[in-house]
Design an enzyme around this catalytic site. Structure first.
Site: not given
Length: 712
Positions: A87, A239
C-alpha cells in the site's frame, strides 16, 4: 482639482482577479490534498457505530470481497499461496527497492497505489505492470473512505482510476481502503463505503496478515507477522510508501526465500483466487482525463512552489526594508538631533512666500491661513490662489483682512496651474507650498526652511500628520503616515533619493522651481513629479522631521479610495516619466538606482502580489496546523507593532493607536493593494484618470489654537 476628460475606469479585471484567485485557491487546495498524504494502516478510523451492521459472513470470511450481489461473496487464498500486497505507493525511493527484491526471488505481488502518487511517478506504475505485478486502488489522497461523504468517496475512487488510466492505459477494479486491515476489524461505515464502491465496479481486498510494517517493529517481527499459519494461504498487507520502508525491504529478503523453501508460491490477488485479470483497458476519455489530471496536479504543485518562493522573497524583502529603515532612521536622528559641534549652520531668516492653492476649501481655508499667519517666522507672506472655487473660498480669505495675505483668483485650471500662478506672484526667494486643508504650528515655517542654510539643498519635505484621527479610519492613516511615509522619508534623506515632497508641506528655492519649469501638470502626482525633477536637476532634497503640518485625511473608504487611486496612478506616471534617471549620474542617478527600484518593489510589485498571499493564508487555514498559523501571524504582527512603536517614538507620538494595528492589517491593507491593482490596470489599458477631489469636513480646522497637541 483640474478637470480632465477620462474614460470610465476599467472594471472587467475585478472579475478576472476573482476568477484568478479562485483558481489559485483551487490549485493550492489540490496541492494541499496530495502533498499532505499520510500512510499506514493506523491513524484515521471511521466511527464503528456508523453504517449498517457488517454481515457475519464478511467478518469471518476471506479478505477478497464482492459486494455487488444480493449476498456478500468472499474468497481466500489457496493453501501455500501468498498474495503480497503493498500500500501507499508508488514511492520513488522504496517502490523500486521492493520491486528489485520481488524480482530477485521470482515473486509477483499486488500494489495498491495512491492516485496522487501515481500522477507524480507514472514511470513506477508502468514498471510495476511491466514486471508482471497487479495494481489496485488505494484512493487518491489516502482518505478514510468510511468517514468521507459520498461525493468525496466517489471522487477519490474516480480520480484514482483516471490517474492509473493516464499512466498505463488501464483501469483498476481492486480496492484496498486506506486504514483497513483484516475483515474482522471492518466497521459498519467502512463496510457501507465498500458496498457503495462495489456499485462502481470495485472489488474490495482486505488482508489475512497485517504486518504493521508502517510502525517499523523490526525485521523479525515483520517476517513473523507475514508468515501464514500451518501452510495456509494468505493475503499479506505491507507498504512500499508513506514513510521509511527499509525494514519492509529487508524483511522481503528473508520472507521470500524462507517461504519458497516451504513450498509457497507468491502471486497476485486475482491469480491467487483464480479470477480474471483485474485491470481492464481504459477508454480514450479516461486516458485523456488521466493526462489532464496529472497536468493539473503538476501545475498545482508548481503554483504552490511559486507561492512558497514568493512568500520567502517577500519576507526577505520586508525584513531587509525594515532593517534599512531602522538603520537609516538612526543615522538621520543622529544627524538632525545631534549636529556636529564644529559647524553650526547660520539661522535662515530670509523672506518666505507661502502658496496655498485652493479649490472649494471653505471648510479649512480660514484655519489654514490663520495658522500660517500665526507663525513666529519674521518675514512671511501668504498667497491664496483660488482655482475657480464655487463655495466662496476666496471670499472667506478676503473677509479675514489679514495683513500679508493676498488672494489671487483664476479660472479653474487644476492644482499645478494654481501653484504656478502663486509662484509667479510670490515676492520671496524661498517658497513654501501648502495644501488648502493643512494647518501649521507656529514654528513650522521656521523649522522647515532652516535646511536652506546648505546651498546644495533645493527642496525640503516637512512632516505631515493626520489631524482627524479620532475614528478608526483616521487612526489607520495616522499609523500609515508615521510608519510608512515619515519612516521612509528618513531613509530617503540618508540615501539622498527623496522621491516625494508631499503637497501638504514642502519648501523650495524659487530659482529651483523656475529652473525645472515650475510645477508639472502632465501627471496626477504633481508633488512626486516635481520632486523628481528637482533631484534630476542636481539639487539635494532633505527631510525636516520637526516641521509639522496637520492635514485632513479622507474620512470614508470611498474618499480614501479616490485619494490613493490618484496618488498611486500619479506616482506610476512620474516613475515612468523619470525612468531615464537610471542612466544618470549624481542626484538623478541616486533617484534612478535607489528611489525608483524601491518604489517599484514596495509600492507596486509587492502590493500586486498581496491578493495571492491572502489566498495562501486561506489555504493555510485549510491545511496547516492552526497553532502554526497563529504563531506566524502573531510573530508578524509583533514585528509590525515594534516597527510602529519605534516610528511613533521617533515622531514623539503616543502609542495609543497601536491597538488598531491588527484591524489595519485585516481591512486597510486590502484596500491599499486593491488600489494598486486598479491603478496598474488603468495604466495598462491607457485610461487617463481624472482628478477626484476629496470632500473636506473641516476637522483640520479644529486644530487651530491647540498649539500642536495631538488631536485625541
Amino acid at each position: 482639482m483640474g478637470r480632465h476628460i477620462a474614460r470610465r475606469d476599467p472594471r472587467a479585471h475585478w472579475v478576472l482577479l476573482l476568477l484568478g484567485l479562485a483558481l489559485l485557491l483551487a490549485a493550492l487546495t489540490v496541492d494541499g490534498l496530495v502533498t499532505g498524504l499520510t500512510g499506514g494502516s493506523g491513524g484515521a478510523r471511521a466511527d464503528t457505530s456508523a453504517g449498517p451492521a457488517v454481515p457475519k459472513e464478511v467478518v469471518t470470511g476471506g479478505p477478497v470481497l464482492r459486494l455487488d450481489q444480493d449476498r456478500p461473496v468472499s474468497r481466500t487464498m489457496p493453501d501455500r499461496t501468498v498474495a503480497l500486497t503493498f500500500d501507499d505507493g508508488p514511492d520513488p525511493r522504496w517502490t523500486p527497492q521492493v520491486l528489485d527484491a520481488l524480482r530477485r526471488h521470482g515473486a509477483r505481488a499486488t500494489f495498491f497505489v495512491v492516485g496522487a502518487r501515481v500522477n507524480e511517478h507514472p514511470e513506477l506504475v508502468r514498471r510495476i505492470l511491466a514486471e508482471g505485478h497487479e495494481i489496485g486502488s488505494h484512493s487518491f489522497t489516502h482518505a478514510d473512505l468510511g468517514s468521507a461523504p459520498d461525493w468525496r468517496r466517489d471522487l477519490e475512487l474516480s480520480l484514482t482510476r483516471k490517474a492509473v488510466a493516464g499512466a498505463v492505459g488501464r483501469e483498476v477494479t481492486l480496492l484496498r481502503p486506506p486504514f483497513s486491515s483484516q475483515p474482522s476489524a471492518l466497521t459498519g461505515s467502512e463496510y457501507a463505503a465498500l458496498s457503495a464502491a462495489a456499485g462502481t465496479g470495485h472489488v474490495a481486498v482486505l488482508a489475512d496478515r497485517d504486518t504493521k510494517d508502517w510502525q517499523r517493529p523490526g525485521v523479525p517481527a515483520i517476517v513473523k507477522a507475514a508468515t501464514p499459519e500451518r501452510g495456509r494461504g494468505a493475503v499479506v498487507l505491507m507498504h512500499d510508501g508513506g514513510g521509511d520502508r527499509a525494514q519492509t525491504v529487508a524483511a522481503l529478503d528473508q520472507l521470500l526465500p524462507g517461504l519458497t523453501r516451504q513450498g509457497y508460491r507468491f502471486t497476485t490477488v486475482s491469480e491467487g483466487i483464480d479470477a480474471p485479470a483485474s485491470m481492464v483497458p481504459a477508454g480514450t476519455g479516461s486516458r485523456l482525463s488521466g493526462h489532464a489530471l496529472r497536468w493539473t496536479q503538476a501545475g498545482a504543485g508548481w503554483l504552490a512552489g511559486m507561492m512558497d518562493l514568493l512568500l520567502g522573497v517577500a519576507l526577505v524583502l520586508g525584513v531587509a526594508r525594515l532593517v534599512a529603515q531602522v538603520v537609516c532612521a538612526q543615522v538621520h536622528v543622529r544627524r538632525v538631533r545631534r549636529p556636529s559641534r564644529r559647524r553650526t549652520p547660520p539661522t535662515v531668516t530670509a523672506p518666505v512666500s507661502v502658496i496655498v492653492p485652493a479649490y472649494n476649501e471653505a471648510a479649512n481655508i480660514a484655519a489654514t491661513v490663520r495658522s500660517l499667519m500665526a507663525s513666529d517666522y519674521p518675514a512671511l507672506e501668504v498667497i491664496v490662489v483660488d482655482d475657480g472655487s464655487d463655495d466662496d473660498t476666496a471670499g472667506i480669505v478676503e473677509r479675514l483682512r489679514l495683513r500679508g495675505v493676498r488672494v489671487v483668483r483664476q479660472a479653474n485650471a487644476g492644482k499645478p496651474a494654481a501653484l504656478n500662478t502663486g509662484i509667479r506672484a510670490a515676492r520671496a526667494d524661498l517658497l513654501v507650498l501648502v495644501d488648502g486643508d493643512t494647518v501649521f504650528q507656529p514654528d513650522t515655517v521656521h523649522r522647515l526652511v532652516q535646511g536652506f542654510a546648505d546651498p546644495t539643498v533645493g527642496a525640503i519635505s516637512g512632516n505631515t500628520k493626520v489631524a482627524n484621527r479620532r475614528r478608526l479610519l483616521g487612526r489607520w492613516q495616522h499609523l500609515e503616515y508615521v510608519i510608512g511615509f515619515n519612516l521612509d522619508r528618513r531613509m530617503y534623506d540618508v540615501l539622498e533619493c527623496m522621491p516625494t515632497i508631499p503637497g501638504a508641506i514642502g519648501a523650495f528655492r524659487r530659482e529651483v522651481l523656475f529652473a525645472v519649469g515650475g510645477v508639472p501638470s502632465d501627471t496626477l502626482a504633481e508633488d512626486t513629479d516635481l520632486t523628481m525633477k528637482v533631484l534630476r536637476a542636481g539639487w539635494r532634497v532633505v527631510y525636516e522631521e520637526a516641521a509639522i503640518a496637520w492635514t485632513e485625511a479622507p474620512s470614508s473608504l470611498r474618499q480614501l479610495w479616490r485619494q490613493r487611486y490618484r496618488w498611486c496612478y500619479g506616482t506610476m506616471q512620474a516613475m515612468w516619466k523619470h525612468r531615464h534617471a537610471l542612466r544618470e549620474r549624481g542626484a538623478g542617478g541616486r533617484l534612478g538606482r535607489r528611489g525608483l527600484p524601491y518604489l517599484t518593489v514596495f509600492q507596486i510589485v509587492l502590493p500586486l502580489t498581496a491578493p495571492a498571499v491572502d489566498v495562501y493564508a486561506v489555504y493555510g487555514l485549510l491545511f496547516l496546523p492552526w497553532s502554526t498559523l497563529v504563531l506566524a501571524w502573531a510573530g508578524l504582527l509583533l514585528l509590525q507593532a515594534l516597527t510602529a512603536a519605534y516610528a511613533l517614538r521617533l515622531d514623539r507620538e503616543r502609542f495609543g493607536p497601536l491597538w488598531s494595528l491588527p484591524f489595519q492589517q485585516l481591512i486597510y491593507r486590502q484596500v491599499m493593494y486593491l488600489v494598486v491593482v486598479q491603478s496598474v490596470v488603468t495604466a495598462l489599458v491607457g485610461n487617463r484618470l481624472r482628478w477626484q477631489r476629496m470632500v473636506r469636513t473641516g476637522e483640520a480646522a479644529a486644530l487651530v489654537g491647540t498649539q500642536g497637541r495631538a488631536p485625541f
